[in-house]
Every structure is written in structure tokens, then in C-alpha cells.
Enzyme design. Structure first.
Site, PDB file in Angstrom:
ATOM      1  N   LYS A  71       0.909  -1.241   0.130  1.00 39.81           N
ATOM      2  CA  LYS A  71       0.138  -0.038  -0.074  1.00 39.81           C
ATOM      3  C   LYS A  71       0.784   1.250   0.038  1.00 39.81           C
ATOM      4  O   LYS A  71       0.646   2.210  -0.807  1.00 39.81           O
ATOM      5  CB  LYS A  71      -1.003   0.029   1.154  1.00 39.81           C
ATOM      6  CG  LYS A  71      -1.720   1.212   1.345  1.00 39.81           C
ATOM      7  CD  LYS A  71      -3.115   0.704   2.292  1.00 39.81           C
ATOM      8  CE  LYS A  71      -2.768   0.063   3.485  1.00 39.81           C
ATOM      9  NZ  LYS A  71      -1.569   0.880   4.193  1.00 39.81           N
ATOM     10  N   THR A  73       3.974   1.349  -0.850  1.00 34.23           N
ATOM     11  CA  THR A  73       4.750   1.433  -2.351  1.00 34.23           C
ATOM     12  C   THR A  73       3.844   2.045  -3.224  1.00 34.23           C
ATOM     13  O   THR A  73       4.240   2.682  -4.131  1.00 34.23           O
ATOM     14  CB  THR A  73       5.313   0.131  -2.672  1.00 34.23           C
ATOM     15  OG1 THR A  73       6.107  -0.416  -1.604  1.00 34.23           O
ATOM     16  CG2 THR A  73       6.121  -0.039  -3.849  1.00 34.23           C
ATOM     17  N   ARG A  94       2.322   8.408   6.942  1.00 35.02           N
ATOM     18  CA  ARG A  94       2.588   8.362   8.320  1.00 35.02           C
ATOM     19  C   ARG A  94       4.145   7.913   8.397  1.00 35.02           C
ATOM     20  O   ARG A  94       4.661   7.464   7.427  1.00 35.02           O
ATOM     21  CB  ARG A  94       1.789   7.052   8.874  1.00 35.02           C
ATOM     22  CG  ARG A  94       0.335   7.473   8.852  1.00 35.02           C
ATOM     23  CD  ARG A  94      -0.638   6.109   9.253  1.00 35.02           C
ATOM     24  NE  ARG A  94      -0.116   4.858   8.312  1.00 35.02           N
ATOM     25  CZ  ARG A  94      -0.473   3.701   8.696  1.00 35.02           C
ATOM     26  NH1 ARG A  94      -0.535   3.267  10.057  1.00 35.02           N
ATOM     27  NH2 ARG A  94      -0.056   2.793   7.783  1.00 35.02           N
ATOM     28  N   LYS A 105       7.471  -6.970   9.668  1.00 41.19           N
ATOM     29  CA  LYS A 105       7.245  -6.270   8.585  1.00 41.19           C
ATOM     30  C   LYS A 105       8.465  -5.643   7.993  1.00 41.19           C
ATOM     31  O   LYS A 105       8.464  -5.301   6.741  1.00 41.19           O
ATOM     32  CB  LYS A 105       5.852  -5.440   8.859  1.00 41.19           C
ATOM     33  CG  LYS A 105       5.222  -5.082   7.581  1.00 41.19           C
ATOM     34  CD  LYS A 105       3.975  -4.138   7.755  1.00 41.19           C
ATOM     35  CE  LYS A 105       3.227  -3.609   6.473  1.00 41.19           C
ATOM     36  NZ  LYS A 105       2.280  -2.633   6.881  1.00 41.19           N
ATOM     37  N   ALA A 273      -3.557   1.342  12.697  1.00 42.63           N
ATOM     38  CA  ALA A 273      -4.799   1.356  12.320  1.00 42.63           C
ATOM     39  C   ALA A 273      -5.582   0.154  12.705  1.00 42.63           C
ATOM     40  O   ALA A 273      -6.865  -0.080  12.736  1.00 42.63           O
ATOM     41  CB  ALA A 273      -5.089   1.449  10.872  1.00 42.63           C
ATOM     42  N   PHE A 301      -3.584  -0.800   7.144  1.00 47.22           N
ATOM     43  CA  PHE A 301      -3.922  -1.868   6.844  1.00 47.22           C
ATOM     44  C   PHE A 301      -5.039  -1.853   5.948  1.00 47.22           C
ATOM     45  O   PHE A 301      -5.009  -1.358   5.003  1.00 47.22           O
ATOM     46  CB  PHE A 301      -4.489  -2.371   8.397  1.00 47.22           C
ATOM     47  CG  PHE A 301      -3.130  -2.732   9.061  1.00 47.22           C
ATOM     48  CD1 PHE A 301      -2.091  -3.734   8.822  1.00 47.22           C
ATOM     49  CD2 PHE A 301      -2.868  -2.218  10.436  1.00 47.22           C
ATOM     50  CE1 PHE A 301      -0.992  -3.934   9.766  1.00 47.22           C
ATOM     51  CE2 PHE A 301      -2.178  -2.435  11.331  1.00 47.22           C
ATOM     52  CZ  PHE A 301      -0.982  -3.366  10.754  1.00 47.22           C
ATOM     53  N   PHE A 381       3.182  -8.812  -9.328  1.00 42.79           N
ATOM     54  CA  PHE A 381       4.163  -9.805  -9.032  1.00 42.79           C
ATOM     55  C   PHE A 381       4.295 -10.534 -10.330  1.00 42.79           C
ATOM     56  O   PHE A 381       3.565 -10.732 -11.459  1.00 42.79           O
ATOM     57  CB  PHE A 381       3.831 -10.947  -8.211  1.00 42.79           C
ATOM     58  CG  PHE A 381       3.733 -10.346  -6.667  1.00 42.79           C
ATOM     59  CD1 PHE A 381       4.993 -10.608  -5.944  1.00 42.79           C
ATOM     60  CD2 PHE A 381       2.838  -9.303  -6.233  1.00 42.79           C
ATOM     61  CE1 PHE A 381       4.837 -10.140  -4.502  1.00 42.79           C
ATOM     62  CE2 PHE A 381       2.814  -8.886  -4.950  1.00 42.79           C
ATOM     63  CZ  PHE A 381       3.903  -9.400  -4.202  1.00 42.79           C
ATOM     64  N   TRP A 409       6.812  -0.876  -8.137  1.00 36.76           N
ATOM     65  CA  TRP A 409       8.086  -1.333  -7.278  1.00 36.76           C
ATOM     66  C   TRP A 409       9.253  -1.627  -8.245  1.00 36.76           C
ATOM     67  O   TRP A 409      10.230  -1.457  -7.747  1.00 36.76           O
ATOM     68  CB  TRP A 409       7.564  -2.701  -6.718  1.00 36.76           C
ATOM     69  CG  TRP A 409       8.427  -3.390  -5.568  1.00 36.76           C
ATOM     70  CD1 TRP A 409       9.020  -3.446  -4.405  1.00 36.76           C
ATOM     71  CD2 TRP A 409       9.467  -4.200  -6.244  1.00 36.76           C
ATOM     72  NE1 TRP A 409      10.039  -3.936  -3.902  1.00 36.76           N
ATOM     73  CE2 TRP A 409      10.424  -4.738  -5.141  1.00 36.76           C
ATOM     74  CE3 TRP A 409      10.038  -4.966  -7.428  1.00 36.76           C
ATOM     75  CZ2 TRP A 409      11.445  -5.727  -5.048  1.00 36.76           C
ATOM     76  CZ3 TRP A 409      11.285  -5.993  -7.598  1.00 36.76           C
ATOM     77  CH2 TRP A 409      11.807  -6.155  -6.425  1.00 36.76           C
TER      78      TRP A 409
END
Length: 556
Positions: A71, A73, A94, A105, A273, A301, A381, A409
Site C-alpha cells: 500500500k 509502495t 505516516r 514487517k 490502524a 492496513f 508480481f 516496485w
């Protein structure tokens, strides 16, 4: 392919004064933290207050797998892509918490060719905002215990102290502690608790405050305990407000950094969140809207947590009205929601995709309930097949959503131009009719049930006896008109992380309800959600190191 940190460390950064100049911010309006970070002055924020707002774009996601769905990214890549298309764009995000950085993470600066830099600074100490919040929180705790030690003039019931200490680290042994042990001068022996800094009320207060005056009002009314008569005792009553505000003076100012492609990014505040409201600061978002034609922000999230609170808490309090929502999904996550094991996610499986796409369907339905146009993007991906992509694209178009593949990405802004064009098309052709999902006039119970049914898809809510009494008390004290901040696990629409996809026939279990009077919402703890996370068996911290030359490694 290089790791995220290697990409970030090899990037050529512009001096932050040059990044600011692109937004017409003079060097005198910056408070520099080295060459590549700065805080934006209060004087500048006051000067731009009357400017017209740009378009506000929220980036949210389906229920994530433990690794996240990209998210941040996507948010960074979308901002970069808008810049490539000649649009004046700012990203408002944030700040990362140290807890997840060293936990499961990793960092939260984006990834690949769509990152905020300097990446190591952002993921570690940055400009010290979280340390200031931690210090202010624990100062309040110290003043509270000192008041009791010095005669307890307010008649505080030591069995009803609700203020918790905090630390910006995943440390499970601090969830429940005993303090005051020793001799008489060491204080009263009592049970105490820690929360992670990002779940503290001061973090929420800082992120929702409009300015210093508003910050002090919010700090002043935070409830720290109850007296023997059951009346609330506030931070103002224990004379903590002024000193806390002094510690938070600089932390209140938004931070300006840049992406790998020099897109301006305002990174400020960082509540979780799943246990807080999960959005960057109101000051950062409002400032960005005055600086640019397009503002890309995110909420933590999945949309059932972050987006719901963005709409029902942040937008309600701040008077914000989002123009579009980007909903991030991955084919891997959809197959995971369809029952595929983690080691088989790279194999084409249309049957599992069809089973798991109901999770995406529920989030689309939820976002449409707020009246905001939706663009669905697949974070690409290499294992995604054309058959799988085509299935998801048709699914989205059938539900009145624009659709785009995101390759940010791998390709940075270039890989986000399809998404940027889809967002621009949505902004031009669809009008937002934003409205919160519930009204302030509803009771606390009615608000909780509305979120459980409308957003989670539950049959209803089951309230523990203690929660029932807590709600009754809060409504008697006059807090019934506040929005609810639901604390729930992020992996499922339900309060059971094992129920993937779009579960049906479940009930949300409400175990505790308390008020964050300074933040202006009622916190509702569901299931087994924790306000102080723990570290996994193999923490990310094991991989982080510094070379003899002072280069940080292993941070991802």
C-alpha cells in the site's frame, strides 16, 4: 535486483531546499534536519491556509497477508507517476514505527523503485517525533504517580488509573507490569501497563490537532484516571498539559522529505490502524492540499480498519472530503484468501482466485457506501498470469470501478502511469458524494453495530459484561456523541484472523470500551487484539546491522 535499502542508498537525493522550492516554499520556511529532511514552519502553514484545496486521493487495501500488500509502495509510486504526467502532486504519509521495523514487517518507506528517502532515517529516528510523543506520554504518567505520592489531593482511585506508559517497540513483557515496589518513597504498588507509542492517545491527539492551541485543548481533556466518586481526572487537572505541549512543540510541525524521483512527501504522525485511527496528521494532509493539485495519502492496513477510520474519524473531525480511493490488491493475497497455502501462491489457480476475490468485493462495496469513487489496482508480481489479471479486471469493471496494473516496485513512477491515468479519469468522470457511515447522534452501541454489520459483514456484536458497563458509564459522562475507533485484527474482516475471504454468520466480540477524550473518539477493543505487540520468533532485527564504515544494512 537490489534490496530496498541498497536502492535507497544508491539514490541521488536533492537538497530538501530544492524539493521545497518546487512547492514554492522558501528556505526560511524550513527547519532543517541535515540536508535531506526538514520541518515546515508554522508561519508558512498559516500563510497558505486560504489557498484552494487540491484533490484528495486515499490509498487503502484489501485485508493484508502478514507481509503487507504494498500500500505504501503504491502510494509513493502513484505520487511519482502523477509527477511524470506533469501534475503537481504531494504524498502525505505516516511515519513508520520502530516496533514493526524490528519485528515482522520491516520498514514502511515503500519499496523497490517507489520509496521515500532517506529510507534509513525515516524508518529509524527520523526527526524525533515519536521520541517526543513517548516522552510526553511518560511525563504524564510520572506526574500522575507523583500526584498520588504527594498526597493525592484529587482523590484518585489507584484501582482506576487508565493512563498507560508507552514505548515505540514490540515488547510483550511490558503489557502488564507491577510498579511502585520497594519502600514507601518508591510510590504505591499497583498494576500498570504499556502500549506501543503509535497506539498512545498522545499520538492520536498530535495527528488530529489543527494547531498548538487545539493540541493543548486536547491534551488538557485526556482522561488519566477516575476518582473515588467515579469522576474522570484529566491531564489538565494534574497540571501536565503545558510541559507535554513543550515536548511536542517541534513534533507538531509536519516533516518534508522526497521520493526516489524527488516527488515531495510530507511524512508526519503514525497511529496504528488496528488499534488506533491509523492516519497521518491532519496538519500534514491539510498542508499538502494547499500545496498541490493532487494529494496522495494512505490509511493503515485494510479498508475495514484504516479507510473506515479515515472516513469516520479523521474526515469527520477535520472536515475533509476525499475525491477518490485507490484500493490495492495482489493476486497472491486474493488466492491466499481463497485458501491457498503460502508456498503455492506463485502457481496459477483461478478457482482459488474466484474464492478469494470475495474479499476484494466486500471492500469495494464498503467504499461505495461512503460515496467515494474507487479505482482498484493490482500490485504486480512476476507470478501473476494474464488469465488471473483478466479475471480481476473484469470483476472490477463489473462493479463500476476503474482498474489498473501497478508496476511501481519495479519501475517507479513509470510503472504507475496506468494507475495515475485511471485515477485522473475517475476524478474527471465520477463525483465524490462522501458521507460517514453513521451519524454522531447514534448511541455508542448503535455505532459499533453499524460498523460491525456494514463494514465487517457481521451478524452483529456480542458485548462482554464489562464492556456494557463501560459504555453505560461513558454515555453518562457525555461521550456518547463521539465516533468509535474499532481495534481489530487486520488479517480478517472478522475479529478472528483465521477467517479469511468474506466470512459470513460471525459475531464481533467486544471485550473493552474506553474513551480517548483528547483524541475525540471511543476506543472499542475486539477479539484478542493487543495494544502492545510482541516480536516474532525470527525478528527482522536479526538482519539489521551497521558496517565499519557506518552504512546500515538489512533494513527493508
Amino acid at each position: 535486483m537490489k534490496s530496498d535499502i541498497q536502492i535507497a542508498q544508491s539514490a541521488k537525493l536533492l537538497p530538501i531546499t530544492q524539493v521545497a522550492a518546487a512547492l514554492d516554499i522558501d528556505a526560511d520556511d524550513l527547519e532543517l534536519y541535515g540536508k535531506y529532511k526538514a520541518k515546515i514552519s508554522d508561519e508558512y502553514l498559516e500563510r497558505i491556509a486560504d489557498r484552494k484545496n487540491g484533490k484528495l486521493i486515499l490509498v487503502t487495501a484489501i485485508n493484508p497477508t502478514p507481509a503487507g500488500e504494498g500500500k505504501t509502495t503504491t502510494s509513493v509510486g502513484l505520487g511519482q507517476a502523477l509527477g511524470r504526467l506533469g501534475k503537481k502532486a504531494v504524498i502525505a504519509l505516516r511515519e513508520p514505527s520502530l516496533g514493526p521495523c524490528f519485528g515482522i514487517k520491516g520498514g514502511a518507506a515503500g519499496g523497490g523503485m517507489a520509496q521515500i528517502v532517506p529510507m534509513e532515517d525515516l524508518n529509524l529516528h527520523f526527526t524525533g517525533d515519536f521520541h517526543a510523543i513517548t516522552a510526553a506520554n511518560n511525563l504524564c504518567a510520572a506526574l500522575l504517580d507523583n500526584h498520588i505520592q504527594q498526597g493525592n489531593a484529587l482523590g484518585i482511585d489507584t484501582r482506576q488509573i487508565v493512563w498507560k506508559r508507552c514505548l515505540d517497540m514490540n515488547d510483550r513483557v511490558l503489557r502488564n507490569v507491577v510498579v511502585g515496589m520497594g519502600n514507601k518513597m518508591d510510590g504505591f504498588v499497583r498494576e500498570d501497563h504499556f502500549v506501543i507509542t503509535v497506539a498512545s492517545e498522545i499520538m492520536a491527539v498530535l495527528c488530529l490537532a489543527e494547531d498548538m492551541k487545539d493540541l493543548k485543548k486536547r491534551l488538557d481533556r485526556m482522561i488519566v484516571a477516575y476518582d473515588y466518586e467515579g469522576n474522570p481526572v484529566t491531564a489538565g487537572q494534574i497540571k501536565a498539559t503545558g510541559a507535554m505541549a513543550a515536548l511536542l512543540k517541534d513534533a507538531l510541525k509536519p516533516n518534508l522529505v522526497q521520493t526516489l524521483e524527488h516527488t515531495p512527501a510530507i511524512v508526519h504522525g503514525g497511529p496504528f490502524a488496528n488499534i488506533a485511527h491509523g492516519c497521518n496528521s491532519v496538519r500534514a494532509t491539510k498542508a499538502a492540499l494547499k500545496m498541490a493539485d493532487y494529494v496522495v495519502t494512505e490509511a493503515g492496513f485494510g479498508a475495514d480498519l484504516g479507510a473506515e477510520k479515515f472516513f469516520d474519524i479523521k474526515c469527520r473531525q477535520a472536515g475533509l472530503s476525499p475525491d477518490a480511493v485507490v484500493l490495492v490488491a495482489t493476486i497472491r493475497a486474493l488466492k491466499y484468501n481463497g485458501g491457498v497455502s503460502k508456498d503455492s501462491l506463485n502457481i496459477e489457480n483461478l478457482t482459488a482466485l474466484e474464492r478469494g476475490i470475495v474479499n476484494l468485493e466486500k471492500h469495494i462495496e464498503n467504499l461505495h457506501k461512503y460515496g467515494v469513487p474507487v479505482v482498484v489496482t493490482l500490485n504486480a508480481f512476476v507470478s501473476d498470469t494474464q488469465a488471473e489479471i483478466g479475471f480481476v479486471e473484469k470483476f472490477c469493471h463489473d462493479r463500476n470501478c476503474d482498474f489498473a496494473i501497478s508496476e511501481v516496485w519495479e519501475k517507479g513512477g513509470e510503472g504507475g502511469t496506468s494507475l495515475a491515468n485511471a485515477v485522473l479519469n475517475t476524478l474527471e468522470t465520477k463525483q465524490s458524494r462522501f458521507a460517514p457511515i453513521y451519524g454522531s447522534q447514534l448511541s455508542i452501541v448503535e455505532k459499533i453495530i453499524r460498523v460491525c454489520k456494514e463494514i465487517y459483514g457481521a451478524q452483529g456484536a456480542s458485548f462482554a459484561p464489562a464492556a456494557v458497563k463501560q459504555i453505560e458509564r461513558l454515555e453518562k459522562l457525555g461521550f456518547g456523541n463521539l465516533p468509535v475507533c474499532m481495534a481489530k485484527n487486520q488479517y480478517s474482516l472478522s475479529d478472528d484472523p483465521a477467517l479469511l475471504g468474506r466470512p459470513k454468520g460471525f459475531t464481533i466480540n467486544i471485550r473493552e470500551v474506553y474513551v480517548s477524550a483528547g483524541a475525540g473518539f471511543v476506543v472499542v477493543l475486539t477479539g484478542a487484539v493487543m495494544t502492545m505487540p510482541g516480536l516474532p520468533k525470527e525478528p527482522a532485527a536479526y538482519q539489521i546491522d551497521v558496517t565499519d564504515e557506518g552504512v546500515i544494512t538489512g533494513l527493508f
